[in-house]
Design a protein around this motif. Structure first.
Motif, PDB file in Angstrom:
ATOM      1  N   ARG A 161       0.833  -1.206   0.000  1.00 51.02           N
ATOM      2  CA  ARG A 161       0.000   0.000   0.000  1.00 51.02           C
ATOM      3  C   ARG A 161       0.862   1.247   0.000  1.00 51.02           C
ATOM      4  O   ARG A 161       1.881   1.314   0.689  1.00 51.02           O
ATOM      5  N   ASN A 162       0.434   2.226  -0.773  1.00 52.01           N
ATOM      6  CA  ASN A 162       1.097   3.528  -0.815  1.00 52.01           C
ATOM      7  C   ASN A 162      -0.007   4.573  -0.825  1.00 52.01           C
ATOM      8  O   ASN A 162      -0.539   4.933  -1.866  1.00 52.01           O
ATOM      9  N   GLY A 163      -0.383   5.063   0.381  1.00 48.99           N
ATOM     10  CA  GLY A 163      -1.564   5.901   0.478  1.00 48.99           C
ATOM     11  C   GLY A 163      -2.781   5.055   0.175  1.00 48.99           C
ATOM     12  O   GLY A 163      -2.948   3.965   0.732  1.00 48.99           O
ATOM     13  N   ALA A 164      -3.625   5.515  -0.730  1.00 48.18           N
ATOM     14  CA  ALA A 164      -4.799   4.734  -1.122  1.00 48.18           C
ATOM     15  C   ALA A 164      -4.476   3.711  -2.200  1.00 48.18           C
ATOM     16  O   ALA A 164      -5.296   2.833  -2.476  1.00 48.18           O
ATOM     17  N   ALA A 165      -3.318   3.829  -2.820  1.00 44.00           N
ATOM     18  CA  ALA A 165      -2.964   2.934  -3.920  1.00 44.00           C
ATOM     19  C   ALA A 165      -2.508   1.578  -3.393  1.00 44.00           C
ATOM     20  O   ALA A 165      -1.880   1.477  -2.343  1.00 44.00           O
ATOM     21  N   ARG A 166      -2.845   0.525  -4.136  1.00 49.80           N
ATOM     22  CA  ARG A 166      -2.447  -0.835  -3.792  1.00 49.80           C
ATOM     23  C   ARG A 166      -1.858  -1.506  -5.031  1.00 49.80           C
ATOM     24  O   ARG A 166      -2.363  -1.323  -6.137  1.00 49.80           O
ATOM     25  N   GLU A 167      -0.788  -2.246  -4.829  1.00 49.91           N
ATOM     26  CA  GLU A 167      -0.187  -2.959  -5.950  1.00 49.91           C
ATOM     27  C   GLU A 167       0.373  -4.288  -5.469  1.00 49.91           C
ATOM     28  O   GLU A 167       0.610  -4.496  -4.273  1.00 49.91           O
ATOM     29  N   ILE A 168       0.576  -5.193  -6.427  1.00 53.53           N
ATOM     30  CA  ILE A 168       1.202  -6.481  -6.154  1.00 53.53           C
ATOM     31  C   ILE A 168       2.378  -6.633  -7.109  1.00 53.53           C
ATOM     32  O   ILE A 168       2.248  -6.409  -8.322  1.00 53.53           O
ATOM     33  N   ALA A 169       3.526  -7.004  -6.571  1.00 52.09           N
ATOM     34  CA  ALA A 169       4.707  -7.262  -7.385  1.00 52.09           C
ATOM     35  C   ALA A 169       4.712  -8.723  -7.816  1.00 52.09           C
ATOM     36  O   ALA A 169       4.332  -9.610  -7.042  1.00 52.09           O
ATOM     37  N   PRO A 170       5.139  -8.996  -9.035  1.00 57.67           N
ATOM     38  CA  PRO A 170       5.130 -10.386  -9.509  1.00 57.67           C
ATOM     39  C   PRO A 170       6.301 -11.190  -8.948  1.00 57.67           C
ATOM     40  O   PRO A 170       7.376 -10.645  -8.679  1.00 57.67           O
ATOM     41  N   LEU A 171       6.081 -12.468  -8.784  1.00 59.71           N
ATOM     42  CA  LEU A 171       7.170 -13.391  -8.487  1.00 59.71           C
ATOM     43  C   LEU A 171       7.862 -13.756  -9.811  1.00 59.71           C
ATOM     44  O   LEU A 171       7.319 -13.495 -10.899  1.00 59.71           O
ATOM     45  N   PRO A 172       9.060 -14.316  -9.753  1.00 60.73           N
ATOM     46  CA  PRO A 172       9.730 -14.700 -11.007  1.00 60.73           C
ATOM     47  C   PRO A 172       8.845 -15.608 -11.868  1.00 60.73           C
ATOM     48  O   PRO A 172       8.259 -16.579 -11.373  1.00 60.73           O
ATOM     49  N   ASP A 173       8.734 -15.257 -13.137  1.00 57.47           N
ATOM     50  CA  ASP A 173       7.967 -16.032 -14.116  1.00 57.47           C
ATOM     51  C   ASP A 173       6.479 -16.132 -13.780  1.00 57.47           C
ATOM     52  O   ASP A 173       5.783 -17.031 -14.260  1.00 57.47           O
ATOM     53  N   GLU A 174       5.963 -15.210 -12.993  1.00 55.91           N
ATOM     54  CA  GLU A 174       4.541 -15.235 -12.629  1.00 55.91           C
ATOM     55  C   GLU A 174       3.756 -14.272 -13.502  1.00 55.91           C
ATOM     56  O   GLU A 174       4.163 -13.121 -13.689  1.00 55.91           O
ATOM     57  N   ASP A 175       2.638 -14.735 -14.040  1.00 60.11           N
ATOM     58  CA  ASP A 175       1.721 -13.880 -14.796  1.00 60.11           C
ATOM     59  C   ASP A 175       0.588 -13.465 -13.855  1.00 60.11           C
ATOM     60  O   ASP A 175      -0.427 -14.159 -13.731  1.00 60.11           O
ATOM     61  N   LEU A 176       0.778 -12.338 -13.158  1.00 65.00           N
ATOM     62  CA  LEU A 176      -0.206 -11.902 -12.174  1.00 65.00           C
ATOM     63  C   LEU A 176      -1.547 -11.583 -12.807  1.00 65.00           C
ATOM     64  O   LEU A 176      -2.596 -11.880 -12.235  1.00 65.00           O
ATOM     65  N   ALA A 177      -1.524 -10.952 -13.982  1.00 63.26           N
ATOM     66  CA  ALA A 177      -2.779 -10.576 -14.631  1.00 63.26           C
ATOM     67  C   ALA A 177      -3.628 -11.806 -14.924  1.00 63.26           C
ATOM     68  O   ALA A 177      -4.838 -11.819 -14.685  1.00 63.26           O
ATOM     69  N   LEU A 178      -2.995 -12.849 -15.433  1.00 65.88           N
ATOM     70  CA  LEU A 178      -3.722 -14.082 -15.732  1.00 65.88           C
ATOM     71  C   LEU A 178      -4.277 -14.689 -14.448  1.00 65.88           C
ATOM     72  O   LEU A 178      -5.428 -15.143 -14.403  1.00 65.88           O
ATOM     73  N   LYS A 179      -3.482 -14.689 -13.391  1.00 69.08           N
ATOM     74  CA  LYS A 179      -3.914 -15.281 -12.122  1.00 69.08           C
ATOM     75  C   LYS A 179      -5.116 -14.527 -11.553  1.00 69.08           C
ATOM     76  O   LYS A 179      -6.087 -15.131 -11.094  1.00 69.08           O
ATOM     77  N   LEU A 180      -5.056 -13.189 -11.573  1.00 76.06           N
ATOM     78  CA  LEU A 180      -6.158 -12.396 -11.028  1.00 76.06           C
ATOM     79  C   LEU A 180      -7.426 -12.568 -11.856  1.00 76.06           C
ATOM     80  O   LEU A 180      -8.533 -12.619 -11.315  1.00 76.06           O
ATOM     81  N   ALA A 181      -7.264 -12.648 -13.167  1.00 73.53           N
ATOM     82  CA  ALA A 181      -8.432 -12.860 -14.025  1.00 73.53           C
ATOM     83  C   ALA A 181      -9.081 -14.210 -13.728  1.00 73.53           C
ATOM     84  O   ALA A 181     -10.317 -14.339 -13.735  1.00 73.53           O
ATOM     85  N   GLU A 182      -8.272 -15.220 -13.445  1.00 73.09           N
ATOM     86  CA  GLU A 182      -8.814 -16.545 -13.129  1.00 73.09           C
ATOM     87  C   GLU A 182      -9.608 -16.532 -11.826  1.00 73.09           C
ATOM     88  O   GLU A 182     -10.546 -17.307 -11.654  1.00 73.09           O
ATOM     89  N   PHE A 183      -9.247 -15.624 -10.910  1.00 71.87           N
ATOM     90  CA  PHE A 183      -9.972 -15.510  -9.651  1.00 71.87           C
ATOM     91  C   PHE A 183     -11.201 -14.613  -9.765  1.00 71.87           C
ATOM     92  O   PHE A 183     -11.895 -14.368  -8.779  1.00 71.87           O
ATOM     93  N   GLY A 184     -11.470 -14.084 -10.966  1.00 73.85           N
ATOM     94  CA  GLY A 184     -12.688 -13.319 -11.194  1.00 73.85           C
ATOM     95  C   GLY A 184     -12.546 -11.821 -11.147  1.00 73.85           C
ATOM     96  O   GLY A 184     -13.544 -11.099 -11.265  1.00 73.85           O
ATOM     97  N   LEU A 185     -11.321 -11.296 -10.978  1.00 72.16           N
ATOM     98  CA  LEU A 185     -11.135  -9.853 -10.984  1.00 72.16           C
ATOM     99  C   LEU A 185     -11.226  -9.318 -12.416  1.00 72.16           C
ATOM    100  O   LEU A 185     -10.804  -9.982 -13.371  1.00 72.16           O
ATOM    101  N   ILE A 186     -11.774  -8.124 -12.550  1.00 69.45           N
ATOM    102  CA  ILE A 186     -11.955  -7.504 -13.861  1.00 69.45           C
ATOM    103  C   ILE A 186     -10.670  -6.785 -14.264  1.00 69.45           C
ATOM    104  O   ILE A 186     -10.098  -6.026 -13.471  1.00 69.45           O
TER     105      ILE A 186
END
Length: 286
Positions: free
Chosen positions: A67-92
């Motif tokens: 968290r940085n103020g109101a902003a939130r972010e996630i850093a990827p692990l090596p060779d991780e496709d975070l966008a694909l993972k979040l989409a699979e969990f139902g996030l838009i």
């Protein structure tokens, strides 16, 4: 904090469209559903979400949210496709360009002329005796002043009202006297009145020959700290948040840590959309 939540997209302003005539034409503040935006380097920015959302963030990802103020972010692990993972969990997924919502790119003079063309020929609003304008000067907080006889032309102003904060306006002055006034708001606009005011002020400064400036210093390994000395519209901060992390720093209004390989793109953005220039060594700020 509410302004920042609106800027990032955790909260949205929605025009009321129900059957209650007492709310007709009003804006409602609504929590947005869980979503994300891809950032450079495989990072994702998280948006929205609430305790009543049907989609939840898995605990193994929730523990990695920074968290940085109101902003939130996630850093990827090596060779991780975070966008694909979040989409699979139902996030838009929200497209980065749609999230930025940038205005059309134009010359500073064209921006000023378009606004002047929309100003009424004569204006006699109330409470003009307490109006304040952004006059010449180096530091934003010191530039606010009462209109004086040596001020002529177009200025950003704030005029008091009976209830609520002073209204953001554009005024034409003739020897300090108001000859025309336009309140800076547009029904259904995606931008706040202060966003319109700060973009106009950047254009006025550029055309006057004293464009607003930014400065840079060395940041943590592989990054540059970008320092700004005047407020910027929410769409400009949102654009910077796509590639940079905001950080507190004395001596400026706001600062961002920008990865070294992206700093040139941020320079160009500030120059193209807010007509800024970089401070020369030892110059100080405008």
């Amino acid at each position: 904090m509410l302004d920042e939540l609106l800027m990032i997209g955790d909260v949205a302003e929605v025009a009321f469209g129900g059957d209650d005539i007492n709310l007709d034409g009003q804006l409602l503040l609504c929590l947005t559903p869980y979503a994300f935006v891809r950032r450079p380097g495989g990072y994702v920015a998280l948006l929205g979400g609430s305790a009543h959302d049907s989609v939840t963030l898995p605990s193994e990802l929730a523990l990695r949210v920074a968290r940085n103020g109101a902003a939130r972010e996630i850093a990827p692990l090596p060779d991780e496709d975070l966008a694909l993972k979040l989409a699979e969990f139902g996030l838009i997924e929200i497209d980065a360009d749609a999230w930025q919502r940038l205005p059309a790119k134009e010359a500073a003079q064209a921006h000023i002329e378009a606004l002047r063309a929309s100003m009424p020929p004569v204006s006699l609003p109330r409470n003009m005796e307490a109006i304040r304008v952004i006059g010449p000067g180096r530091f934003y907080s010191d530039r606010w002043c009462e209109p004086s006889s040596d001020l002529d032309g177009l200025f950003v102003a704030r005029r008091p009202q009976a209830f609520g904060a002073p209204v953001w306006s554009a005024v034409l002055l003739n020897r300090g006297g108001v000859t025309s006034l336009l309140d800076l708001h547009a029904p259904g606009s995606r931008w706040r009145p202060c966003d319109l005011a700060w973009q106009l002020q950047a254009a006025l400064d550029a055309v006057s020959g004293s464009p607003q400036t930014f400065a840079t210093t060395a940041g943590p390994s592989g990054s540059t700290i970008l320092k700004l000395f005047a407020p910027i519209p929410s769409w400009a901060e949102r654009r910077l948040r796509l590639s940079a992390r905001r950080m507190p720093m004395p001596g400026c209004l706001m600062a961002f840590v920008v990865p070294e390989h992206l700093i040139v793109a941020e320079y160009k953005f500030l120059q193209d959309y807010l007509w800024m220039r970089e401070c020369a060594a030892g110059e100080g700020v405008a």
